[in-house]
Design a protein around this motif. Structure first.
Motif, PDB file in Angstrom:
ATOM      1  N   UNK A 260       0.714  -1.093   0.010  1.00 27.35           N
ATOM      2  CA  UNK A 260      -0.204  -0.138   0.013  1.00 27.35           C
ATOM      3  C   UNK A 260       0.850   1.316  -0.086  1.00 27.35           C
ATOM      4  N   UNK A 261       1.873   1.386   0.751  1.00 27.48           N
ATOM      5  CA  UNK A 261       2.893   2.542   0.932  1.00 27.48           C
ATOM      6  C   UNK A 261       3.568   2.823  -0.371  1.00 27.48           C
ATOM      7  N   UNK A 262       3.987   1.701  -1.129  1.00 31.25           N
ATOM      8  CA  UNK A 262       4.901   1.830  -2.395  1.00 31.25           C
ATOM      9  C   UNK A 262       3.512   2.133  -3.362  1.00 31.25           C
ATOM     10  N   UNK A 263       2.425   1.743  -3.425  1.00 30.84           N
ATOM     11  CA  UNK A 263       1.509   2.555  -4.152  1.00 30.84           C
ATOM     12  C   UNK A 263       1.418   3.891  -4.107  1.00 30.84           C
ATOM     13  N   UNK A 264       1.231   4.298  -2.991  1.00 31.47           N
ATOM     14  CA  UNK A 264       0.973   5.621  -2.764  1.00 31.47           C
ATOM     15  C   UNK A 264       2.323   6.532  -3.126  1.00 31.47           C
ATOM     16  N   UNK A 376       9.264 -19.940   0.868  1.00 32.56           N
ATOM     17  CA  UNK A 376       8.545 -20.683  -0.517  1.00 32.56           C
ATOM     18  C   UNK A 376       7.684 -19.554  -1.096  1.00 32.56           C
ATOM     19  N   UNK A 377       7.238 -18.616  -0.485  1.00 37.77           N
ATOM     20  CA  UNK A 377       6.575 -17.170  -1.145  1.00 37.77           C
ATOM     21  C   UNK A 377       7.393 -16.183  -1.526  1.00 37.77           C
ATOM     22  N   UNK A 378       9.025 -16.125  -1.678  1.00 36.45           N
ATOM     23  CA  UNK A 378       9.647 -15.072  -1.906  1.00 36.45           C
ATOM     24  C   UNK A 378       9.541 -14.914  -3.187  1.00 36.45           C
ATOM     25  N   UNK A 379       9.570 -15.681  -4.201  1.00 32.54           N
ATOM     26  CA  UNK A 379       9.448 -15.340  -5.718  1.00 32.54           C
ATOM     27  C   UNK A 379       8.053 -14.639  -5.866  1.00 32.54           C
ATOM     28  N   UNK A 380       7.122 -15.089  -5.376  1.00 33.79           N
ATOM     29  CA  UNK A 380       5.681 -14.402  -5.547  1.00 33.79           C
ATOM     30  C   UNK A 380       5.741 -13.157  -4.845  1.00 33.79           C
ATOM     31  N   UNK A 381       6.309 -13.027  -3.783  1.00 31.14           N
ATOM     32  CA  UNK A 381       6.346 -11.702  -3.137  1.00 31.14           C
ATOM     33  C   UNK A 381       7.230 -10.808  -3.874  1.00 31.14           C
ATOM     34  N   UNK A 382       8.160 -11.021  -4.505  1.00 26.89           N
ATOM     35  CA  UNK A 382       9.226 -10.380  -5.334  1.00 26.89           C
ATOM     36  C   UNK A 382       8.269  -9.811  -6.586  1.00 26.89           C
ATOM     37  N   UNK A 383       7.437 -10.707  -7.168  1.00 29.23           N
ATOM     38  CA  UNK A 383       6.758 -10.239  -8.282  1.00 29.23           C
ATOM     39  C   UNK A 383       5.418  -9.421  -7.898  1.00 29.23           C
ATOM     40  N   UNK A 388       3.259  -4.071  -8.371  1.00 26.44           N
ATOM     41  CA  UNK A 388       2.660  -3.091  -7.462  1.00 26.44           C
ATOM     42  C   UNK A 388       3.309  -1.718  -7.831  1.00 26.44           C
ATOM     43  N   UNK A 389       4.602  -1.830  -8.080  1.00 29.43           N
ATOM     44  CA  UNK A 389       5.387  -0.625  -8.413  1.00 29.43           C
ATOM     45  C   UNK A 389       4.888  -0.118  -9.945  1.00 29.43           C
ATOM     46  N   UNK A 390       4.836  -1.065 -10.959  1.00 27.63           N
ATOM     47  CA  UNK A 390       4.492  -0.775 -12.088  1.00 27.63           C
ATOM     48  C   UNK A 390       2.934  -0.284 -12.266  1.00 27.63           C
ATOM     49  N   UNK A 391       1.997  -0.740 -11.322  1.00 31.99           N
ATOM     50  CA  UNK A 391       0.608  -0.597 -11.388  1.00 31.99           C
ATOM     51  C   UNK A 391       0.442   0.963 -10.782  1.00 31.99           C
ATOM     52  N   UNK A 392       1.476   1.215  -9.585  1.00 31.31           N
ATOM     53  CA  UNK A 392       1.206   2.695  -9.146  1.00 31.31           C
ATOM     54  C   UNK A 392       1.617   3.354 -10.200  1.00 31.31           C
ATOM     55  N   UNK A 393       2.652   3.356 -11.075  1.00 27.87           N
ATOM     56  CA  UNK A 393       3.218   3.906 -11.888  1.00 27.87           C
ATOM     57  C   UNK A 393       2.251   4.374 -13.094  1.00 27.87           C
ATOM     58  N   UNK A 394       1.605   3.664 -13.563  1.00 30.40           N
ATOM     59  CA  UNK A 394       0.410   3.519 -14.457  1.00 30.40           C
ATOM     60  C   UNK A 394      -0.774   4.594 -13.894  1.00 30.40           C
ATOM     61  N   UNK A 395      -1.210   3.995 -12.542  1.00 26.36           N
ATOM     62  CA  UNK A 395      -2.336   5.188 -12.085  1.00 26.36           C
ATOM     63  C   UNK A 395      -1.790   6.451 -11.606  1.00 26.36           C
ATOM     64  N   UNK A 396      -0.411   6.416 -11.427  1.00 20.86           N
ATOM     65  CA  UNK A 396      -0.092   7.760 -11.134  1.00 20.86           C
ATOM     66  C   UNK A 396      -0.008   8.779 -12.313  1.00 20.86           C
ATOM     67  N   UNK A 397       0.237   8.035 -13.582  1.00 26.30           N
ATOM     68  CA  UNK A 397       0.245   9.040 -14.790  1.00 26.30           C
ATOM     69  C   UNK A 397      -1.052   9.216 -14.953  1.00 26.30           C
ATOM     70  N   UNK A 398      -2.184   8.318 -14.812  1.00 20.92           N
ATOM     71  CA  UNK A 398      -3.549   8.664 -15.087  1.00 20.92           C
ATOM     72  C   UNK A 398      -4.096   9.788 -14.049  1.00 20.92           C
ATOM     73  N   UNK A 399      -3.848   9.679 -12.642  1.00 17.78           N
ATOM     74  CA  UNK A 399      -4.372  10.528 -11.775  1.00 17.78           C
ATOM     75  C   UNK A 399      -3.864  11.853 -11.928  1.00 17.78           C
ATOM     76  N   UNK A 400      -2.535  12.050 -11.869  1.00 17.75           N
ATOM     77  CA  UNK A 400      -1.679  13.497 -11.996  1.00 17.75           C
ATOM     78  C   UNK A 400      -2.360  14.128 -13.517  1.00 17.75           C
ATOM     79  N   UNK A 401      -2.399  13.288 -14.530  1.00 15.85           N
ATOM     80  CA  UNK A 401      -2.953  13.743 -15.772  1.00 15.85           C
ATOM     81  C   UNK A 401      -4.164  14.080 -15.435  1.00 15.85           C
TER      82      UNK A 401
END
Length: 468
Positions: A260-264, A376-383, A388-401
């Protein structure tokens, strides 16, 4: 060892470069193709959304298909997207090329990172992690000015064509890199959940973008449809045998808090990053090269401040370190808003330094979250963290735009350039508010296990996915 390191260096650089190189060339694309602001946003969003949507299942598919087949297909698709984007003469063909490149990057990244695990020993993986992180930083710094140089002197099509030498080099090098074959025992990917989740992400992002067009009905309809798909995803995950997100991760407060924080953080910074070259060209009157050059200051500040992180975390805890970083980013955004009415570059530099230095202090968001998840969840967590970093970037461009477009439209009577500056200031204030909310949440949600010193066996995450 050397071919593997060269391969991951080229891959890290080119997939990150495509996130940043478009920013400085976007105004040139808009002028040549006659794009309005909402359509222009999709040139950036089109890369980020498929990247984010496919990442959670890409790692599993790499295991099922094998490294060699996935690497070859990913490179060919990435190169095809670059070739199509370079010759495209319509907006939607450019966006389609970006979508293809984003989808290809979602498979290239986990494939390249898996080479570190399969081809290198512990010492080699440490070297590889350093190479990967260094290439990310270099691409972050070079992207905007390189995009400006190519747009101004060769034409914006070369923003896409510049990818082709990297693709060719990696295809040639592929024969010298040992690759693992298919793993028949690999678990089935949660493709259905991924499709539902990605559809919801696209609809919600489209709703935010359409808000900037002054329409009401379309954003409401798109938002409602996106929310319905998001709800379907939640229900599907509860009943699915193979979940996209393991329940052990959703129950981990620190991990979900980090997401959540990374999204913000991304919502605030990424949108401002994308629209800054546009402001510099339209309001400050700079050419494409000079318009993107000030963003190098942000990248340099990130690199310069990163060594402070391992010093700060043991002393102050990850919660205070990240909260201080987000607060510093907010201070930089507010300082930039305070001088945005001045049509000069120099007063903006201190603010850009603060934004970069604060962003560096958010690094523990990823590294600490990976330390506390089960092996056992390290790969999934990394992904998920990368997605979330990429999604927040996309939503950030949309929101600020959207904020920029709404305020600019309301102030068009003042003139086109001042109206754009007013919209950008509103975007800066919105971004600063998001960063401050993130700082408060980081202090509370990352505090649960603060002060704990993980043992070596606890450090199960992928260190090469720990940069913000």
């Amino acid at each position: 060892m050397i071919p593997t390191l060269v391969m991951i260096a080229l891959g890290a650089f080119v997939t990150t470069l495509d996130n940043t190189i478009v920013a400085a060339g976007a105004p040139s694309i808009a002028r040549d193709l006659g794009l309005d602001l909402p359509t222009l946003q999709w040139v950036s969003i089109g890369y980020m959304l498929p990247f984010a949507g496919l990442l959670p299942v890409a790692g599993t598919l790499v295991d099922r298909w094998g490294q060699a087949a996935t690497l070859r297909a990913g490179l060919l698709a990435f190169g095809a997207g670059a070739a199509v984007g370079g010759v495209a003469m319509t907006a939607w063909l450019v966006i389609a090329a970006r979508v293809l490149q984003g989808a290809a990057a979602a498979f290239l990244v986990p494939t390249l990172l898996s080479l570190l695990r399969t081809n290198l020993d512990a010492r080699g993986r440490a070297v590889g992690a350093t190479v990967w992180t260094a290439c990310l930083a270099v691409a972050l710094a070079l992207g905007p000015p390189l995009g400006g140089v190519l747009s101004e002197y060769l034409g914006w099509g070369w923003i896409f064509f510049v990818n082709l030498p990297f693709v060719a080099a990696m295809l040639a090098l592929r024969r010298k890199v040992a690759t693992a074959g298919r793993d028949p025992a690999a678990r089935r990917p949660a493709a259905g959940s991924m499709l539902v989740m990605t559809t919801g992400m696209v609809l919600i992002t489209a709703a935010v973008v359409r808000l900037g067009e002054g329409d009401v009905l379309a954003p409401v309809a798109l938002g409602a449809a996106g929310t319905a798909f998001a709800s379907w995803f939640v229900l599907r995950e509860k009943r699915a045998r193979e979940r996209l997100v393991p329940p052990e991760l959703t129950r981990q407060r620190v991990f979900t808090g980090a997401l959540g924080v990374q999204m913000l953080w991304g919502l605030g910074v990424s949108g401002i990053f994308f629209f800054t070259p546009l402001l510099h060209q339209e309001f400050l009157g700079l050419g494409p090269v000079l318009a993107g050059l000030p963003l190098v200051v942000v990248a340099v500040a990130v690199v310069a401040a990163t060594p402070l992180v391992p010093w700060a975390v043991p002393r102050f805890g990850p919660h205070r370190t990240v909260a201080t970083g987000l607060a510093t980013v907010a201070a930089g955004l507010l300082a930039l808003a305070a001088v945005n009415h001045v049509p000069e570059v120099l007063p903006r530099i201190p603010s850009l330094v603060l934004i970069g230095a604060g962003s560096a202090l958010t690094t523990p968001l990823t590294s600490y979250a990976l330390e506390i998840v089960a092996e056992r969840h390290s790969g999934t967590a990394s992904g998920l963290l990368t997605a979330s970093r990429e999604l927040s970037s996309a939503l950030g461009v949309a929101l600020i735009g959207t904020v920029l477009a709404v305020v600019r439209t309301a102030r068009l009577g003042e003139g086109a350039a001042p109206a754009l500056a007013g919209g950008y200031t509103a975007g800066l204030l919105t971004a600063a508010a998001l960063e401050l909310v993130g700082a408060v949440l980081a202090f509370k949600l990352l505090k649960e296990r603060a002060g704990r010193n993980p043992s070596p066996s606890d450090k199960r995450g992928d260190p090469f996915l720990t940069s913000p």
